[in-house]
Design an enzyme around this catalytic site. Structure first.
Site, PDB file in Angstrom:
ATOM      1  N   ASP A   1       0.820  -1.223   0.000  1.00  0.00           N
ATOM      2  CA  ASP A   1       0.000   0.000   0.000  1.00  0.00           C
ATOM      3  C   ASP A   1       0.849   1.265   0.000  1.00  0.00           C
ATOM      4  O   ASP A   1       0.443   2.296   0.526  1.00  0.00           O
ATOM      5  CB  ASP A   1      -0.949   0.054   1.219  1.00  0.00           C
ATOM      6  CG  ASP A   1      -1.746  -1.218   1.373  1.00  0.00           C
ATOM      7  OD1 ASP A   1      -2.279  -1.690   0.360  1.00  0.00           O
ATOM      8  OD2 ASP A   1      -1.830  -1.742   2.497  1.00  0.00           O
TER       9      ASP A   1
ATOM     10  N   LYS B   1       2.153   2.306  -4.973  1.00  0.00           N
ATOM     11  CA  LYS B   1       2.797   1.809  -6.202  1.00  0.00           C
ATOM     12  C   LYS B   1       1.965   2.116  -7.431  1.00  0.00           C
ATOM     13  O   LYS B   1       2.497   2.442  -8.486  1.00  0.00           O
ATOM     14  CB  LYS B   1       3.010   0.287  -6.121  1.00  0.00           C
ATOM     15  CG  LYS B   1       3.947  -0.132  -5.026  1.00  0.00           C
ATOM     16  CD  LYS B   1       4.012  -1.638  -4.904  1.00  0.00           C
ATOM     17  CE  LYS B   1       2.730  -2.273  -4.445  1.00  0.00           C
ATOM     18  NZ  LYS B   1       2.326  -1.966  -3.077  1.00  0.00           N
TER      19      LYS B   1
ATOM     20  N   GLY C   1      -5.070  -4.358  -5.305  1.00  0.00           N
ATOM     21  CA  GLY C   1      -5.823  -3.131  -5.074  1.00  0.00           C
ATOM     22  C   GLY C   1      -5.057  -1.841  -5.259  1.00  0.00           C
ATOM     23  O   GLY C   1      -4.842  -1.090  -4.325  1.00  0.00           O
ATOM     24  N   HIS C   2      -4.593  -1.584  -6.474  1.00  0.00           N
ATOM     25  CA  HIS C   2      -3.984  -0.285  -6.757  1.00  0.00           C
ATOM     26  C   HIS C   2      -5.090   0.728  -7.030  1.00  0.00           C
ATOM     27  O   HIS C   2      -5.977   0.481  -7.827  1.00  0.00           O
ATOM     28  CB  HIS C   2      -3.136  -0.353  -8.034  1.00  0.00           C
ATOM     29  CG  HIS C   2      -1.892  -1.160  -7.868  1.00  0.00           C
ATOM     30  ND1 HIS C   2      -1.213  -1.262  -6.690  1.00  0.00           N
ATOM     31  CD2 HIS C   2      -1.201  -1.879  -8.757  1.00  0.00           C
ATOM     32  CE1 HIS C   2      -0.160  -2.020  -6.858  1.00  0.00           C
ATOM     33  NE2 HIS C   2      -0.129  -2.421  -8.100  1.00  0.00           N
TER      34      HIS C   2
ATOM     35  N   GLN D   1       1.788  -5.825  -3.341  1.00  0.00           N
ATOM     36  CA  GLN D   1       2.126  -5.937  -1.912  1.00  0.00           C
ATOM     37  C   GLN D   1       3.519  -5.323  -1.655  1.00  0.00           C
ATOM     38  O   GLN D   1       3.883  -4.410  -2.383  1.00  0.00           O
ATOM     39  CB  GLN D   1       2.051  -7.401  -1.440  1.00  0.00           C
ATOM     40  CG  GLN D   1       0.631  -7.967  -1.400  1.00  0.00           C
ATOM     41  CD  GLN D   1       0.228  -8.681  -2.667  1.00  0.00           C
ATOM     42  OE1 GLN D   1       1.025  -9.328  -3.300  1.00  0.00           O
ATOM     43  NE2 GLN D   1      -1.019  -8.572  -3.047  1.00  0.00           N
TER      44      GLN D   1
HETATM   45  P1  GDP Z   1      -0.601   0.565  -3.783  1.00  0.00           P
HETATM   46  O1  GDP Z   1      -1.273  -0.754  -3.622  1.00  0.00           O
HETATM   47  O2  GDP Z   1       0.839   0.526  -3.360  1.00  0.00           O
HETATM   48  O3  GDP Z   1      -0.799   1.165  -5.131  1.00  0.00           O
HETATM   49  O4  GDP Z   1      -1.272   1.544  -2.763  1.00  0.00           O
HETATM   50  P2  GDP Z   1      -2.830   1.891  -2.603  1.00  0.00           P
HETATM   51  O5  GDP Z   1      -3.397   2.241  -3.915  1.00  0.00           O
HETATM   52  O6  GDP Z   1      -3.500   0.843  -1.818  1.00  0.00           O
HETATM   53  O7  GDP Z   1      -2.735   3.135  -1.650  1.00  0.00           O
HETATM   54  C1  GDP Z   1      -2.220   4.276  -2.036  1.00  0.00           C
HETATM   55  C2  GDP Z   1      -3.280   5.334  -1.850  1.00  0.00           C
HETATM   56  O8  GDP Z   1      -2.640   6.542  -1.628  1.00  0.00           O
HETATM   57  C3  GDP Z   1      -4.146   5.553  -3.074  1.00  0.00           C
HETATM   58  O9  GDP Z   1      -5.432   5.929  -2.678  1.00  0.00           O
HETATM   59  C4  GDP Z   1      -3.445   6.694  -3.797  1.00  0.00           C
HETATM   60  O10 GDP Z   1      -4.305   7.470  -4.589  1.00  0.00           O
HETATM   61  C5  GDP Z   1      -2.944   7.473  -2.645  1.00  0.00           C
HETATM   62  N1  GDP Z   1      -1.701   8.215  -2.896  1.00  0.00           N
HETATM   63  C6  GDP Z   1      -0.623   7.848  -3.637  1.00  0.00           C
HETATM   64  N2  GDP Z   1       0.342   8.766  -3.550  1.00  0.00           N
HETATM   65  C7  GDP Z   1      -0.126   9.743  -2.724  1.00  0.00           C
HETATM   66  C8  GDP Z   1       0.427  10.943  -2.209  1.00  0.00           C
HETATM   67  O11 GDP Z   1       1.562  11.321  -2.487  1.00  0.00           O
HETATM   68  N3  GDP Z   1      -0.347  11.665  -1.358  1.00  0.00           N
HETATM   69  C9  GDP Z   1      -1.598  11.287  -0.990  1.00  0.00           C
HETATM   70  N4  GDP Z   1      -2.270  12.050  -0.145  1.00  0.00           N
HETATM   71  N5  GDP Z   1      -2.158  10.155  -1.458  1.00  0.00           N
HETATM   72  C10 GDP Z   1      -1.424   9.391  -2.301  1.00  0.00           C
END
Ligand code: GDP
Length: 433
Positions: free
Chosen positions: A12, A15, A39-40, A219
């Site tokens: 999370d 990515k 879940g991106h 992950q």
């Molecule tokens: P992933 O599985 O690694 O892609 O992560 P997730 O999508 O589960 O969680 C990342 C969340 O943080 C998403 O809702 C993104 O839109 C949000 N996000 C990503 N980068 C940033 C950031 O720099 N600032 C903020 N506030 N939100 C972010």
């Protein structure tokens, strides 16, 4: 230049956003492990997409997206995602390739997932209950059904019958009808067929033709089946080794490794988290960072940046640089702590313990830095960041041991700082479109 982008913490890390903004540089985006538990979340022009199985590169016209043999594929979930993209005008089916060696998640895998979590009681792993673990179990036990098998009616019938009957004996009161499972699989297998390829060969040919690949991890390193905080881990190799085994490419195909880390730490599910904040600061980070699972909606456990864990991520993956996300979530805090070491049984540890029992006993050693009052949210140039935010980034880089090539200051693609002073050849002259 090919680049691997993977999570260097407990998942999370954001990515999805980083992969999405880098994608226009590449011809192909290839996922190498996991399932539809990833879940991106990606926002493009205000529209929200949650991609679970399909690489987020699919949102870019012309990019070929690959689901490697290292994944377990639930065909029902895959087509639900394809159909959802279709409703937004994205024709995923034409640009998606699925490895014939990827394993298939079947309905009984979901039942077994729920059953095994219920049996573990207090010692549950906190899985997403989507059948991913049991599908990997079948893979390792050499009784799994692979995507390529869907085109072989005789083997398929025999394997489905044997597996369903075996599961019916295992799951109390289960009377699952193997014929129904088989009929569903045949129908969905026929739709899948045009996308099925020998992915290793296809990637080799693409590279020979001068095309570049972004290897996308799901992950994070600390959830890796081998190098994570076992048993509180996922069922696959989320760290760099998964690229080779999960796609059938050699190590020299990986020409750069970018580790995505949050400016703090989160973890979903059970297992040790040395910097966890259970009081008001934990709630503050969770609320400002919207730290709720994209797939399950579960609240994530939050804590300060853990440089010991991040250094471990650097070692396991051979990271060249970091993409530091969610800096803006720390806006307005008076003070920010960074964990520089662990204290455990009278000893100070600077390396992440290999033994999870020892990790569970570790207390973080903190260094406190001043926060910043001017917002970093939406800042797009490094020099426009408040001075204390720049200092915080510099200290993270120093303690983690690699530079931050990218700093993310918001969920939108455009809310990103690219550091041209940080040389990562695969990112050279990058422009965010
Ligand atoms: P992933 O599985 O690694 O892609 O992560 P997730 O999508 O589960 O969680 C990342 C969340 O943080 C998403 O809702 C993104 O839109 C949000 N996000 C990503 N980068 C940033 C950031 O720099 N600032 C903020 N506030 N939100 C972010």
């Amino acid at each position: 230049m090919n680049l691997a982008v993977l999570g260097a913490q407990w998942g999370d890390e954001g990515k999805g956003k980083i992969v999405d903004l880098l994608t226009p540089r590449f011809d192909l985006v290839a996922r190498y492990q996991g399932g539809h538990n990833a879940g991106h979340t990606v926002y493009v022009d205000g529209a929200k997409f949650v991609l679970r199985l399909i690489p987020s590169g699919i949102l870019h016209q012309g990019i070929v997206c690959v689901i490697g043999n290292g994944l377990v594929v639930d065909p029902v979930a895959l087509f639900a995602e394809i159909d959802e993209l279709g409703r937004h005008g994205i024709d995923a089916e034409r640009r998606l390739v699925v490895s014939d060696k990827a394993h298939v998640i079947l309905p009984y895998h979901r039942d077994l997932d729920l059953l095994s979590e219920a049996r573990r009681g207090e010692r549950k792993i906190g899985t997403t209950s989507r059948g991913i673990g049991p599908a990997y179990e079948d893979k390792i036990a050499r009784r799994g059904i692979r995507v390529g098998d869907l085109a072989d009616p005789e083997t398929l019938e025999q394997n489905v019958r044997d597996n369903v009957l075996a599961r019916n004996r295992l799951v109390h009161d289960s009377t699952m009808d193997w014929r129904e499972v088989l009929d569903d699989l045949r129908a969905i297998g026929a739709r899948l067929q045009p996308m099925v390829r020998d992915v290793s060969l296809m990637l080799a040919e693409a590279m020979r033709a001068g095309q570049s690949i972004l290897f996308e991890g799901a992950q994070g390193t600390l959830l890796d089946i081998d190098h994570g905080t076992y048993p509180y881990v996922t069922s696959s190799n989320a760290s760099i080794g998964g690229v080779c085994t999960g796609l059938g490419v050699g190590p020299r195909a990986i020409q750069g490794v970018l580790g995505v880390v949050k400016a703090y730490t989160t973890r979903v599910g059970e297992g040790p988290l040395p910097t966890e904040l259970t009081g008001p600061m934990g709630t503050r980070l969770r609320d400002s960072g919207n730290e709720y699972g994209a797939v399950t909606g579960r609240p994530r456990r939050c804590g300060w940046y853990d440089a010991v864990a991040a250094r471990y991520g650097v070692r396991i993956n051979g990271l060249d640089a970091l993409a530091l996300t969610k800096l803006d979530v720390l806006d307005g805090l008076e003070q920010i702590d960074i964990c520089t070491a662990y204290r455990c049984g009278g000893n100070t540890l600077t390396e992440f313990p290999s033994d999870i029992a020892q990790l569970s006993r570790c207390e973080p050693v903190y260094e406190t830095m001043p926060g910043w009052s001017a917002p970093t949210k939406g800042v797009r140039r490094f020099s426009d960041l408040p001075e204390n935010a720049r200092r915080y980034i510099a200290r993270i880089e120093e303690l983690t041991g690699v530079p931050a090539a990218i700093v993310s200051t918001g969920s939108d693609r455009a809310d990103t700082i690219l550091r041209d002073d940080v040389a990562l050849p695969a990112l050279k002259n990058l422009v965010i479109e």
